[in-house]
Motif scaffolding. Structure first.
Motif, mmCIF file in Angstrom:
data_model
loop_
_atom_site.group_PDB
_atom_site.id
_atom_site.type_symbol
_atom_site.label_atom_id
_atom_site.label_comp_id
_atom_site.label_asym_id
_atom_site.label_seq_id
_atom_site.Cartn_x
_atom_site.Cartn_y
_atom_site.Cartn_z
ATOM 1 N N GLN A 1 0.823 -1.196 0.000
ATOM 2 C CA GLN A 1 0.000 0.000 0.000
ATOM 3 C C GLN A 1 0.865 1.257 0.000
ATOM 4 O O GLN A 1 0.476 2.292 -0.540
ATOM 5 N N THR A 2 2.063 1.161 0.570
ATOM 6 C CA THR A 2 2.969 2.314 0.618
ATOM 7 C C THR A 2 3.323 2.781 -0.785
ATOM 8 O O THR A 2 3.210 3.961 -1.124
ATOM 9 N N ARG B 1 13.196 6.006 0.256
ATOM 10 C CA ARG B 1 12.380 6.346 1.436
ATOM 11 C C ARG B 1 11.083 5.524 1.418
ATOM 12 O O ARG B 1 10.646 5.008 2.455
ATOM 13 N N LEU B 2 10.467 5.377 0.247
ATOM 14 C CA LEU B 2 9.261 4.547 0.144
ATOM 15 C C LEU B 2 9.577 3.097 0.519
ATOM 16 O O LEU B 2 8.774 2.434 1.189
ATOM 17 N N ALA C 1 6.462 -0.869 7.601
ATOM 18 C CA ALA C 1 5.058 -1.299 7.664
ATOM 19 C C ALA C 1 4.966 -2.813 7.716
ATOM 20 O O ALA C 1 4.164 -3.374 8.478
ATOM 21 N N GLU C 2 5.787 -3.502 6.922
ATOM 22 C CA GLU C 2 5.800 -4.972 6.940
ATOM 23 C C GLU C 2 6.204 -5.505 8.310
ATOM 24 O O GLU C 2 5.711 -6.546 8.746
ATOM 25 N N ALA C 3 7.109 -4.797 8.968
ATOM 26 C CA ALA C 3 7.598 -5.244 10.277
ATOM 27 C C ALA C 3 6.682 -4.807 11.413
ATOM 28 O O ALA C 3 6.956 -5.115 12.576
ATOM 29 N N GLY C 4 5.600 -4.081 11.087
ATOM 30 C CA GLY C 4 4.669 -3.625 12.114
ATOM 31 C C GLY C 4 5.181 -2.435 12.900
ATOM 32 O O GLY C 4 4.720 -2.178 14.016
#
Length: 327
Positions: free
Chosen positions: A124-125, A189-190, A197-200
């Motif tokens: 989604q990023t 950066r993305l 995000a994947e790592a929470g």
């Protein structure tokens, strides 16, 4: 007065019978000069190519000029030099992936360069940042090369803290790693945001996520080499340039993009010819982590970029609803 103070600072110390040694101030000054060079060199190389073009081809009607704004890559100057042999001058400037695409859509540039990791699931990023700027049918994707991205780190800090094997290790609670990030909107950066995000990990809760920011891979490496930071995201070649440690995390593809009406122009065709030449493969292989990948091929946006590919793979009412929400 500031320069007077600097000039009075001792640069070397020596004792009888021993070799002279640089002072701590001299070492900091040396690393500051190297870091400034890392930040400016890509821009100076592009400017040098501009001046060479003006002097050599100002009156040559057969010589084409292509404005290119691209996400930073260490081999783009080599591509710039290569296409000169094909009577094309790449007027090259660097910007983040999102900014470069916006300039392409506005007609400011004719060619853009950006990169995408080879993901195993939708992101989604990346979708939120780049999908609104790319239109299947209107944009044409041209393959170029692949490169390895990962964590560039200080070997001295790794000796104390252990080698950082993941983004979670860098941002773990009580972590002592000082992180240097890339600027918002850049592809790296993305990628960093995506990995967090994947790592929470909630990047808004990481107080040192934006403590230091650089605009290029080589500048990230120079910052770490100078001791201003301990770890950051970048390409393997940048780490090797400064003798730093490197932990590979992802393989990614670097693409060129143009608008549909420019794809068959003589200038873009010559650039594609340069990409398919053996010389481009040889240039890529001079840096660690770089390899040619579908060079010069015109690729399908919806097949090459994961947010479309994974959306098409989903089936069923729930998946359809999720896809609609993502759009």
């Amino acid at each position: 007065r500031r320069w007077e103070t600097v000039l009075r600072m001792p640069l070397v110390t020596w004792e009888q019978g021993k070799r002279a040694q640089l002072t701590a101030f001299a070492l900091r000054l040396m690393w500051a000069e190297r870091q400034a060079g890392s930040r400016l060199t890509p821009h100076l190389e592009a400017l040098r190519a501009e001046l060479r073009h003006v002097l050599a081809h100002a009156h040559d009607d057969a010589y084409a000029v292509v404005e290119m704004l691209a996400s930073h890559d260490m081999q783009l100057p080599a591509l710039q030099a290569l296409v000169e042999r094909h009577n094309v001058h790449l007027s090259l400037s660097f910007a983040g992936s999102a900014e470069a695409l916006r300039h392409l859509n506005a007609g400011v540039s004719a060619l853009e360069g950006f990169h995408m990791p080879r993901l195993t699931s939708a992101s989604q990023t990346f979708a939120n940042a780049l999908r609104p700027l790319l239109r299947p049918g209107d944009h044409k994707l041209i393959g170029s090369h692949q490169r390895t991205q990962g964590l560039i780190y200080s070997k001295a800090m790794a000796h104390k803290l252990g080698t950082p094997t993941s983004i979670e290790a860098v941002f773990a609670p009580q972590s002592l790693w000082r992180f240097v990030n890339r600027q918002p909107g850049s592809g790296t950066r993305l990628l960093t945001d995506h990995l967090c995000a994947e790592a929470g990990l909630d990047i808004l809760a990481l107080s040192h996520y934006d403590a230091a920011v650089e605009f290029m891979h080589v500048a990230v490496a120079a910052s770490i080499a100078a001791g201003e930071a301990d770890v950051g995201m970048g390409v393997e070649a940048a780490a090797a340039t400064h003798g730093l440690g490197f932990m590979p995390l992802v393989e990614e593809d670097y693409y060129l993009v143009c608008l549909k009406d420019q794809l068959h122009s003589p200038a873009i065709q010559r650039i594609r010819d340069a990409l398919t030449s053996p010389a481009w493969g040889r240039a890529l292989n001079t840096l660690p982590g770089y390899h040619p990948h579908q060079p010069g091929d015109v690729l399908s946006l919806t097949r090459a970029l994961p947010w479309w590919a994974f959306a098409k793979a989903k089936q069923g009412p729930a998946a359809t609803k999720a896809g609609a929400q993502a759009r």
